[in-house]
Design an enzyme around this catalytic site. Structure first.
Site, PDB file in Angstrom:
ATOM      1  N   LYS A 106      91.868 100.561  60.490  1.00 55.91           N
ATOM      2  CA  LYS A 106      92.508 100.147  59.553  1.00 55.91           C
ATOM      3  C   LYS A 106      92.933  98.525  59.884  1.00 55.91           C
ATOM      4  O   LYS A 106      93.751  98.518  61.051  1.00 55.91           O
ATOM      5  CB  LYS A 106      93.855 100.784  58.762  1.00 55.91           C
ATOM      6  CG  LYS A 106      94.299 100.232  57.915  1.00 55.91           C
ATOM      7  CD  LYS A 106      95.560 101.101  57.216  1.00 55.91           C
ATOM      8  CE  LYS A 106      95.992 100.642  55.831  1.00 55.91           C
ATOM      9  NZ  LYS A 106      97.071 101.559  55.510  1.00 55.91           N
ATOM     10  N   SER A 181      97.092 101.963  50.602  1.00 58.91           N
ATOM     11  CA  SER A 181      96.577 100.916  51.478  1.00 58.91           C
ATOM     12  C   SER A 181      95.267 101.220  52.447  1.00 58.91           C
ATOM     13  O   SER A 181      94.781 100.292  52.812  1.00 58.91           O
ATOM     14  CB  SER A 181      97.471  99.978  52.059  1.00 58.91           C
ATOM     15  OG  SER A 181      98.093 100.723  53.296  1.00 58.91           O
ATOM     16  N   SER A 205     100.306 105.669  51.291  1.00 59.17           N
ATOM     17  CA  SER A 205      98.712 105.142  51.795  1.00 59.17           C
ATOM     18  C   SER A 205      98.069 106.115  52.601  1.00 59.17           C
ATOM     19  O   SER A 205      96.814 105.765  52.853  1.00 59.17           O
ATOM     20  CB  SER A 205      99.097 103.852  52.487  1.00 59.17           C
ATOM     21  OG  SER A 205      99.508 102.904  51.676  1.00 59.17           O
TER      22      SER A 205
END
Length: 504
Positions: A106, A181, A205
């Site tokens: 990520k 996210s 997230s």
């Protein structure tokens, strides 16, 4: 806009000729779970090169529509690394269970040698010099880091768009968002472009993107995966996968104490991936739903959540609708203060007019909210959090687990930054539509995100399974039982991969 090293120029191209489908053998290979792939590699039934080239073929075919993986490394370099892993196995050496498996990190986390943009033009040119702790552990377990996964700017908001990499689409309908996210990781998982994915979770997230992409996530207990600092603001790192066993295995890799993280838990992380099979009959589950109407929900969300409850009941669990003895509006107000306080670490960017001009409006809103807080405001927020924790502890004396929706809406138009209303009810902030995840962030309890099914449009949603303090393994065990009994967790790929999806 500054060009990032490995940034926009390395983003997926949309002007390529008609992409070539992976071979049937490659499609079959990427359909395996991460644990299955690991076993195949270590039995030398498939090579690391075959695993890598199969996943790269999947990326080449589907990432142009999804934009889930960004800053993808050079193909020849990746295949060469995979070949080195094969040579190590031939010599009797394995780096760990992820030996030779491709992994994308990520873009809120640092991975040595790769862009570390946080999805922001402020850091468009930044390249990480070291690995974050959990990334170093994934690399040490044998994974080959192939690139990054997309995220909203600084992880703010459950919609993975930014001005560095662009917008991530949903493999169940490419006109819609993958959430955030950790949207890039969840979409990449669903599209079989990576075996597992890491993510982070402050406001859902590791829960909202799994709901939007029909995969599994886990927000670990605070301290399970080491985080720097002495204050548990909210954000934790954790795993996502297509199976509960994969999630447990990745968590055991990411977790464990670290001397640089003063609040990290000292438990041996190996136990997290231990036996997941357990008789769950008699387990008592509290269903909080929409908190007796407090939460606005899109029609169909609650019905699918309740259909998931039927799976627990078939397992012999006792499910009851109940409400925690605490005002959810008080939880929300205290969360806003804690979140804004944590985001004040970016106040220097706000103070500089040049960097402030590069920040999206929601980022500016967060910092300005934090700057208005007084010491008394923070004291009140801390007291409210203590009160909520006590109320949840009382509830979890009467019940073993809590179940709640993972999202209040289905995946929405990817051109929309955030829903301004739900079922006719206006949202008063850019993230109020995600409130269902907030109580469990504030409590620091472990939470699994599990698929709950699809609406009539074929759009997915999910549920949160909240466990007792530090009982991550217990959450994984009940999640594993649910997975085995759920009619919706059958491993069917999204329409994009079967030719039935909407590709725009």
């Amino acid at each position: 806009m500054s060009a990032a090293v490995g940034g926009p120029a390395s983003s997926p191209r949309t002007d390529d000729p008609t992409p070539v489908d992976p071979t049937p053998e490659q499609a079959a290979l990427v359909a395996h779970s991460a644990v299955e792939l690991s076993e195949l590699v270590h039995r030398r039934e498939v090579s690391c090169v075959e695993v890598m080239t199969a996943h790269l073929a999947q990326i080449e075919r589907y990432n142009p529509q999804l934009n889930a993986i960004v800053a993808l490394r050079d193909r020849d370099e990746l295949v060469a690394e995979a070949r080195e892993r094969d040579e190590e196995l031939a010599a009797g050496r394995s780096r760990g269970w992820m030996h030779g498996l491709p992994h994308a990190v990520k873009d809120l986390a640092a991975a040595r040698g790769l862009p570390h943009t946080n999805g922001s033009r402020v850091y468009a040119d930044r390249v990480a010099e070291t690995d974050d702790v959990h990334v170093a552990r994934i690399r040490a377990a044998g994974a080959i880091i192939i690139g990054k996964t997309n995220t909203p700017e600084f992880g703010l908001g459950s919609q993975s768009y930014n001005e560095v990499w662009g917008t991530t689409a949903n493999p169940y309908d490419t006109t819609r968002t993958a959430g955030g996210s950790s949207g890039g990781g969840a979409a990449a998982l669903a599209a079989r472009m990576v075996p597992v994915a890491d993510g982070s979770d402050n406001m859902g997230s590791l829960r909202n993107p799994p709901a939007f992409n029909h995969v599994v996530g886990l927000r670990p207990s605070w301290g399970r995966v080491p985080e720097p600092g002495f204050v548990p603001y909210g954000s934790v790192n954790g795993p996502m996968g297509r199976t509960v066993r994969d999630v447990a295995r990745l968590l055991s890799t990411m977790a464990g104490p670290d001397p640089r993280a003063p609040l990290s838990l000292d438990d041996d992380p190996a136990g997290l991936a231990a036996t997941l099979e357990r008789d769950v009959a008699g387990t008592r589950i509290a269903w909080v739903g929409d908190w007796d109407g407090h939460l606005a929900t899109e029609p169909g969300i609650l019905a699918l959540g309740e259909s998931a409850l039927a799976t627990f009941e078939r397992l012999g669990c006792v499910v009851e609708a109940t409400m925690p003895a605490y005002d959810p509006e008080e939880i929300w107000r205290s969360y806003l203060a804690w979140r804004a306080w944590g985001n004040l670490r970016y106040a220097d960017l706000y103070d500089d007019p040049a960097t402030r001009a590069l920040m999206k409006p929601e980022f500016v809103w967060e910092v300005e909210y934090g700057l208005r807080l007084s010491a008394r405001d923070l004291t009140r927020a801390a007291a409210a959090r203590d009160g909520w924790y006590a109320a949840l502890a009382d509830l979890l004396e009467r019940y073993d687990f809590v179940v709640a929706p993972s999202a209040q809406v289905f995946p929405f138009d990817k051109a929309v930054h955030w829903p301004e209303e739900i079922d006719g009810r206006p949202m008063d902030t850019y993230h109020r539509w995600m409130e269902t995840v907030v109580p469990w962030t504030m409590s620091t309890h472990p939470v699994a995100a599990l698929p709950a099914g699809f609406d009539q449009r074929g759009l997915p949603t999910g549920i949160q399974l909240v466990g007792r303090r530090h009982d991550d393994h217990g959450v994984l065990q009940l999640a594993y039982a649910y997975e085995g009994a759920s009619p919706v967790m059958d491993g069917t790929p999204p329409p994009l991969l079967t030719g039935a999806g909407r590709e725009h």
